[in-house]
Design an enzyme around this catalytic site. Structure first.
Site: not given
Ligand code: AMP
Ligand code: MG
Length: 491
Positions: A96, A117, A130, A187, A256
């Site tokens: 994301g 990232k 994002g 993953r 994930d």
């Molecule tokens: P995480 O908890 O970091 O594993 O994130 C879970 C999901 O949320 C992943 O698919 C990330 O890419 C998405 N994600 C986290 N933060 C953001 C953001 N600020 N904008 C878009 N997607 C996000």
């Molecule tokens: Mg993640």
């Protein structure tokens, strides 16, 4: 100099094998350019390992790549699709806020994903922007590099740029992009994504790709997909045992966030334990302690069972037989974990051979530590030097008694005192990224633009088994008055 010439100088040698997978596994997506990129942290030794030119990468053209403002030659930027069990619930996800630039081929002919990232929205952003903020990206840099220093498989951090743009969270925060380096970003959730689509050909393509990329020696086995399951179980049993041995708490072991390569990934709410308490949780959203320190072992098994399920269609046409095969492999996880963990604990106690009561010796020590709220890292450090640092523990009769049993055990083995001592020094870190030290470094960098505190911390963390005098000031646990430490996801 022309741009193409500049890029050639930086040493990028990118391939895009992932983009040859079926199109459902990714979306072609460029990073969104940022206003005023500034390189705030750069990992020179890692750049050299990757065959990159450290000097050129720190010029404007080099930094533009880390910012997503320029695409290096050979890159086909994409966002990866995946699914994942988040706190037990299956969700469709995907990168994301990350973009894979490609795979850097090193001078040693190794292949590493180069991922930005915080580089802008993708088709998988759901409601998100994002983007990422500076504090959490620097935090990932510090902790992933500390894990590397500790000898634990992990994604690495090559660079952090500040974007010159704010990100809107509870307050406005400075934006940043981290360049993450990984053996791959495949993953458990990538397999769940493929299996969930019910497209066996796509699943097979992913499994074949993963085998070629991470476990090429099993490709010609009679049952390569069964071997894949065995290998992934082996890698995770080893990895999670290593976390336990240093008191690392990942914090968000969603499927994930579990790699197939066996690297630690996704440094969100992770933190190191100070006081030994198996129930320790730092993550603000983990209210039920699903990912508490002591639960990491069973959760590893739970996640691997989800992985095994994705492979059933590839294991055998007869699904009953496939389930039986998968269950048999899954039954190996706990014993494998246990033997990795016990081997690591023996090393921490300076023991080179095996006796049947060793596990009890370790468990007895852990019980005494828990009852006396002893600092996890410093207890083993004190044992290494036979220096009673934590007097609350070292004065206790039950600890004295335990120590006698341990000394007798050490004396019974073939190894010399020196060998045993060296083993302990190499197995018990003097320094870990203590939460208060990490916070101090981040505050100095983010609030005051002073990176010297972080530099010093990173330097100490790069040699955690050095047991050097100048490391001593980094060994103290946080002051007793500190409030419970809380960590946050995806900020
Ligand atoms: P995480 O908890 O970091 O594993 O994130 C879970 C999901 O949320 C992943 O698919 C990330 O890419 C998405 N994600 C986290 N933060 C953001 C953001 N600020 N904008 C878009 N997607 C996000
Ligand atoms: Mg993640």
């Amino acid at each position: 100099m022309t741009k193409a010439h500049d890029q050639a100088l930086t040493g990028w040698h990118l391939e895009n094998s992932y983009s040859r997978l079926p199109a459902s596994f990714f979306s072609i997506q460029k990073p969104t350019p940022v206003q005023a990129p500034k390189l705030v942290k750069f990992n020179e030794p890692l750049a050299a390992e990757l065959g990159l030119d450290a000097e050129d990468l720190q010029t404007d053209v080099g930094v533009a790549v880390f910012a997503g403002n320029e695409i290096p030659e050979g890159s086909e930027p994409l966002a990866q699709a995946y699914a994942g069990h988040q706190f037990g619930n299956l969700t469709m996800l995907g990168d994301g806020r990350a973009i894979l630039l490609g795979e850097q081929i090193t001078p040693q002919d190794e292949r590493f994903d180069i991922q930005l990232k915080g580089s802008g929205r993708t088709p998988y952003s759901r409601g998100g922007d994002g983007r990422a903020s500076l504090g959490p990206m620097l935090r990932e840099y510090i902790i992933s590099e500390a894990m590397h220093g500790l000898g634990i498989p992990t994604t690495r951090s090559l660079a952090v740029v500040s974007t010159g743009e704010p990100v809107i969270r509870e307050t406005d925060l400075p934006g940043a992009i981290l360049t993450r380096v990984a053996a791959s970003h495949i993953r458990v959730g990538t397999f769940q994504y493929a299996a969930g689509k019910g497209d066996v050909e796509a699943l097979k393509a992913l499994a074949d790709y993963t085998i070629q990329r991470h476990f090429p020696s099993i490709a010609t086995n009679d049952h390569p997909y069964l071997s894949l399951l065995q290998e992934v179980i082996k890698q995770q049993a080893s990895l999670i045992a290593k976390w336990q041995l240093v008191g690392f708490i990942h914090g968000v072991m969603n499927t994930d966030n579990m790699t197939i390569s066996g690297e630690t990934i996704d440094y969100g709410p992770c933190a190191f334990m100070n006081t030994y308490d198996p129930a320790t949780v730092f993550s603000s959203i983990d209210r039920n302690g699903r990912y508490a320190y002591a639960n990491q072992r069973p959760i590893g098994g739970w996640n691997l069972a989800r992985f095994a399920e994705t492979l059933l269609q590839l294991l055998d046409k007869d699904q009953d037989k496939a389930v039986e095969m998968a269950q048999h492999e899954m039954s190996q996880y706990m014993p494998l974990f246990q033997s990795n963990w016990l081997a690591g604990m023996r090393a921490k106690l300076g023991i080179v051979d095996e006796e049947k009561d060793d596990e009890k010796l370790v468990e007895d020590l852990l019980d005494i530590m828990e009852n006396n709220r002893a600092d996890y890292t410093n207890t083993f450090r004190a044992l290494t030097y036979n220096k009673p640092e934590d007097s609350a523990l070292f004065d206790k009769p039950e600890f004295e008694k335990w120590k006698k049993t341990w000394q007798a055990r050490r004396d019974r083995q073939q190894a010399s005192k020196e060998e045993s001592q060296t083993l302990m020094e190499n197995s018990n870190p003097a320094v870990i990224p203590r939460n208060h030290r990490v916070e101090e470094a981040l505050e100095s960098a983010v609030e005051h633009g002073d990176y010297s505190v972080m530099e010093k911390l990173l330097d100490v963390l790069s040699n955690p088994y050095g047991h050097k005098t100048e490391q001593e000031e980094y060994c103290s646990p946080p002051p007793a008055s500190s409030l419970p430490y809380k960590t946050y996801c995806g900020t």
